[in-house]
Design a protein around this motif. Sequence first.
Motif, short mmCIF file in Angstrom:
data_model
loop_
_atom_site.label_atom_id
_atom_site.label_comp_id
_atom_site.label_asym_id
_atom_site.label_seq_id
_atom_site.Cartn_x
_atom_site.Cartn_y
_atom_site.Cartn_z
N GLY A 1 8.03 -3.66 -3.40
CA GLY A 1 7.92 -3.03 -2.11
C GLY A 1 9.64 -3.18 -1.82
N VAL A 2 9.79 -3.16 -0.35
CA VAL A 2 10.67 -3.04 -0.12
C VAL A 2 11.81 -4.50 -0.04
N HIS A 3 13.47 -4.05 0.04
CA HIS A 3 13.59 -5.66 0.34
C HIS A 3 13.56 -6.80 1.38
N ILE B 1 7.47 -8.08 11.14
CA ILE B 1 7.63 -8.89 9.91
C ILE B 1 9.67 -7.75 8.85
N ASN B 2 9.14 -6.03 9.73
CA ASN B 2 10.36 -5.27 9.44
C ASN B 2 11.22 -5.68 9.49
N SER B 3 11.92 -6.23 9.48
CA SER B 3 13.97 -6.78 9.72
C SER B 3 14.11 -7.85 8.51
N LYS C 1 6.20 10.55 2.05
CA LYS C 1 6.50 9.06 1.92
C LYS C 1 7.88 8.34 1.89
N CYS C 2 7.27 7.51 1.66
CA CYS C 2 8.44 6.39 2.15
C CYS C 2 9.86 6.20 1.27
N PRO C 3 11.06 6.83 1.02
CA PRO C 3 12.14 7.49 0.37
C PRO C 3 12.77 5.54 -0.42
N HIS C 4 12.27 4.46 0.47
CA HIS C 4 12.45 3.46 0.01
C HIS C 4 11.62 3.19 -0.58
N MET C 5 10.37 2.56 -0.48
CA MET C 5 9.54 2.37 -1.28
C MET C 5 9.39 2.89 -2.96
N ALA C 6 9.76 4.43 -2.35
CA ALA C 6 9.84 5.44 -3.65
C ALA C 6 10.63 5.31 -4.84
N ALA D 1 16.24 -0.92 -2.26
CA ALA D 1 15.13 -0.59 -1.77
C ALA D 1 14.85 -1.29 -0.67
N GLY D 2 15.53 0.07 0.72
CA GLY D 2 15.41 -1.05 1.82
C GLY D 2 14.95 -0.39 3.38
N CYS D 3 15.15 -0.03 4.36
CA CYS D 3 14.27 0.17 5.68
C CYS D 3 14.70 0.04 6.32
N SER D 4 14.30 1.48 6.92
CA SER D 4 15.44 1.92 8.43
C SER D 4 15.21 1.56 9.29
N LEU D 5 13.65 0.72 9.37
CA LEU D 5 13.28 0.76 10.25
C LEU D 5 14.27 -1.01 10.55
N ALA D 6 14.29 -1.42 10.00
CA ALA D 6 14.83 -2.93 9.22
C ALA D 6 16.76 -2.31 9.34
N PRO E 1 0.35 2.35 13.81
CA PRO E 1 0.93 1.72 15.27
C PRO E 1 2.20 2.07 15.73
N GLU E 2 2.77 2.23 14.27
CA GLU E 2 4.62 2.78 14.12
C GLU E 2 5.30 3.95 14.23
N CYS E 3 3.55 4.88 14.22
CA CYS E 3 3.96 6.27 14.98
C CYS E 3 3.99 7.10 16.41
N TYR F 1 1.10 -1.57 -0.26
CA TYR F 1 -0.53 0.15 0.13
C TYR F 1 0.89 1.07 -0.06
N TYR F 2 1.83 1.50 0.22
CA TYR F 2 2.98 2.52 0.40
C TYR F 2 3.89 2.99 -1.33
N GLN F 3 3.37 1.78 -1.92
CA GLN F 3 3.61 2.26 -3.61
C GLN F 3 2.85 3.25 -4.60
N SER G 1 13.07 2.25 14.73
CA SER G 1 12.13 3.85 15.00
C SER G 1 11.71 3.27 12.55
N CYS G 2 10.85 3.64 12.67
CA CYS G 2 10.67 3.82 11.23
C CYS G 2 10.91 5.31 10.41
N ILE G 3 11.95 6.22 9.87
CA ILE G 3 12.08 7.24 9.68
C ILE G 3 10.43 7.59 8.86
N VAL G 4 9.72 7.47 8.91
CA VAL G 4 8.61 7.82 7.70
C VAL G 4 8.04 8.01 9.00
N HIS G 5 7.22 7.31 9.96
CA HIS G 5 6.25 8.07 11.24
C HIS G 5 6.82 8.27 12.10
#
Length: 332
Positions: A68-70, A125-127, A276-281, A92-97, A211-213, A33-35, A183-187
């Motif tokens: 999506g991301v990696h 799961i974001n790991s 917007k998530c820069p990784h998804m983008a 396409a990574g993830c700051s949280l992972a 809930p990541e906020c 959904y974040y695409q 944490s997630c940079i977006v939330h």
Amino acid sequence: MATIQTPAHPYVDVVEEIQQLKKELDAVILAHYYQEGEIQEIADITGDSLKLAREATKTSASTIVFCGVHFMAETAKILNPEKRVLLPDVQAGCSLADSCPADKLSRYQEMLRINGRKFQTVTYINSTAAVKSLSDWIVTSGNAEEIIRRVPEEYEILFVPDQHLGSYLEEVTGRKMILWNGSCIVHEIFSIQDLLKAKKQYPDSLTIAHPECPANMREHADFIGGTEAMIKYVSGFAEPRDFLVATEANMLWQLQSKHPRHRYLPVPGIACACNKCPHMARNTLEKIRDCMKNGTPEIAWEADFLKARAALERSLLNPPPVASQPPHPQGD
Ligand code: SF4
């Protein structure tokens, strides 16, 4: 007289190429959904991490194109070792992972064991697969509460990597946890001031937050839930409403397309009008086409996938009955 050829719209060209390649490759396109909306539009299935992980196990297609991301594409591969899994942009990574490297987690678990702590590791799961392989349970925002309630009371819970989701789960389940500091940079960068301003501007609006906020954002929300839960929540309002949405901004496209009677307004980030998530983008229609044409980047099978798979299957696909325990707890 020469006829003027109208050039085809490049967007239409790319979409047609993707549709053609999909048939040739016997592929299915999954999109988070974040695409961007144009990617969600061409996908066969859209969803949150939990839905996509489950759908990945149900498809009969031989190739999965994961938009999506990696860590998401990696999860699809772990659950489908025999299938080819393509990720349009391998960066396409993830700051949280990234906030929870496996070697650091392993050292921390060891330190807890040396100190005589009896615990189980519950991992969002974001790991990475390496982190999942060190875990007893894998959760998504959709099933986290249910899984936490399954961890036997005699174990402490080490929750990684999202401290905000962890603190939210502490609130709703009443279980104290050892929280990893990720944490997630977006939330993390929603602006409270702008949310309060928007609430004043739209006094009848309802605020829905992921809930990541952080807790100070969640405090001002009328509803807290993952992306699937948000869709369900807004579907319950028959009359048009305004919703202030505190999650990645592309989620508004999905809400709008599923329940267009409502108006959705993004809660701004501290430094931007929407989050917007820069990784998804990193994923684009052109990259989707190219990865299908070239068969790369492909997610390769790795040794630690097997242990990660056991935790994923136990948690997401065949959760055991409430009273039972995981067969091989890692964390005690
Ligand atoms: S939105 Fe946050 S958690 Fe999701 S992929 Fe982007 S950085 Fe990771």
